[in-house]
Design a protein around this motif. Sequence first.
Motif, short mmCIF file in Angstrom:
data_model
loop_
_atom_site.label_atom_id
_atom_site.label_comp_id
_atom_site.label_asym_id
_atom_site.label_seq_id
_atom_site.Cartn_x
_atom_site.Cartn_y
_atom_site.Cartn_z
N GLU A 1 -10.76 10.72 2.20
CA GLU A 1 -11.81 10.43 1.22
C GLU A 1 -11.30 10.22 -0.19
OE1 GLU A 1 -14.62 13.59 1.50
OE2 GLU A 1 -15.33 13.02 3.50
N THR A 2 -10.10 10.71 -0.49
CA THR A 2 -9.60 10.61 -1.87
C THR A 2 -8.18 10.07 -1.90
OG1 THR A 2 -8.61 12.83 -1.92
CG2 THR A 2 -10.97 12.64 -2.48
N ARG A 3 -7.81 9.64 -3.08
CA ARG A 3 -6.45 9.15 -3.33
C ARG A 3 -5.42 10.25 -3.06
NH1 ARG A 3 -5.06 6.45 -9.16
NH2 ARG A 3 -2.82 6.82 -9.26
N ILE B 1 -6.87 4.50 1.56
CA ILE B 1 -7.78 5.62 1.84
C ILE B 1 -8.58 5.33 3.11
CG2 ILE B 1 -9.89 6.75 1.02
CD1 ILE B 1 -8.70 6.44 -1.84
N GLN B 2 -9.05 4.08 3.23
CA GLN B 2 -9.84 3.69 4.39
C GLN B 2 -9.01 3.75 5.67
OE1 GLN B 2 -11.70 -0.12 3.91
NE2 GLN B 2 -12.40 -0.24 6.02
N GLU C 1 0.84 -1.20 0.00
CA GLU C 1 0.00 0.00 0.00
C GLU C 1 0.87 1.26 0.00
OE1 GLU C 1 -3.56 -2.20 2.55
OE2 GLU C 1 -2.21 -0.77 3.52
N ARG D 1 -6.28 -0.64 -7.57
CA ARG D 1 -7.42 0.11 -7.04
C ARG D 1 -7.80 -0.38 -5.64
NH1 ARG D 1 -9.13 0.36 -12.58
NH2 ARG D 1 -10.16 -1.66 -12.40
N ASN D 2 -7.66 -1.69 -5.43
CA ASN D 2 -7.96 -2.25 -4.10
C ASN D 2 -6.97 -1.72 -3.05
OD1 ASN D 2 -10.15 -3.74 -4.93
ND2 ASN D 2 -8.99 -5.62 -5.26
N THR E 1 -3.27 4.75 -12.38
CA THR E 1 -3.51 3.39 -11.90
C THR E 1 -2.90 2.37 -12.85
OG1 THR E 1 -5.57 4.05 -10.81
CG2 THR E 1 -5.30 1.71 -11.28
N LEU F 1 -5.29 1.08 -3.19
CA LEU F 1 -5.59 2.50 -2.97
C LEU F 1 -6.81 2.67 -2.08
CD1 LEU F 1 -4.97 3.89 -6.57
CD2 LEU F 1 -3.65 4.46 -4.52
N SER F 2 -7.82 1.85 -2.31
CA SER F 2 -9.04 1.91 -1.51
C SER F 2 -8.76 1.58 -0.05
CB SER F 2 -10.09 0.95 -2.07
OG SER F 2 -11.26 0.95 -1.28
N LEU F 3 -7.94 0.55 0.18
CA LEU F 3 -7.57 0.16 1.55
C LEU F 3 -6.78 1.27 2.23
CD1 LEU F 3 -6.56 -3.58 0.98
CD2 LEU F 3 -8.43 -2.77 2.43
#
Length: 202
Positions: free
Chosen positions: A186-188, A180-181, A145, A173-174, A158, A176-178
């Motif tokens: 809220e954003t990259r 962010i979480q 990550e 994308r996964n 990406t 990046l999503s992890l």
Amino acid sequence: MIRIIIAEDQKLLRGTLSSLLSMEDDIEVVAEAENGKVAWEVIRQHQPDVCLLDIEIPFISGLEIAEKLRQEGCSAKIIIVTTFARPGYLQKAMALKVDGYLLKDEPIDFLINAIRKVMAGERVISTDLAAVLFLKEENPLTERETEVLRLSRLGLSTMEIAKQLFLTNGTVRNYLSLAIQKLGVETRQQATEKAYEQGWIS
């Protein structure tokens, strides 16, 4: 005589530091460097007593030089100077057992005294930086990550990140999503900025 090299990419600051330090009877500036590559060369050439390293010099960072010197068992004292109190950088510096970690806006007398103290075997940390140690936030990101965010901060898309890391677009994308979480944003872009400010990516 304490022999010093100064590695700083800002020409005016580098020149000012060199002039002020050279006025001291017990300090000699043996070389200056505007980037990490030159710094590494002059350190190897001059074998200084103290390496005064800007943390974010181009090509090879001050922390990377410190790590290389420690790996080689170099006896030179290492003082890192920085503009920002980034917890991640401070943690890395402490892990490398640097001898000094100072903010650039400290008075010149503080720097001069710090040089003499580290030569006497002491460790010197700016007060504001020392306070950061007690406020540090642990890095929640995995190695992958972190790498994805680092490449994202460099402006890679990406698809470009996926190609460089031999991953699928969906996997990137996964990650990046992890990230962010985990970082609570809220954003990259917010994720990359927070990771950078914390010193988790460079």
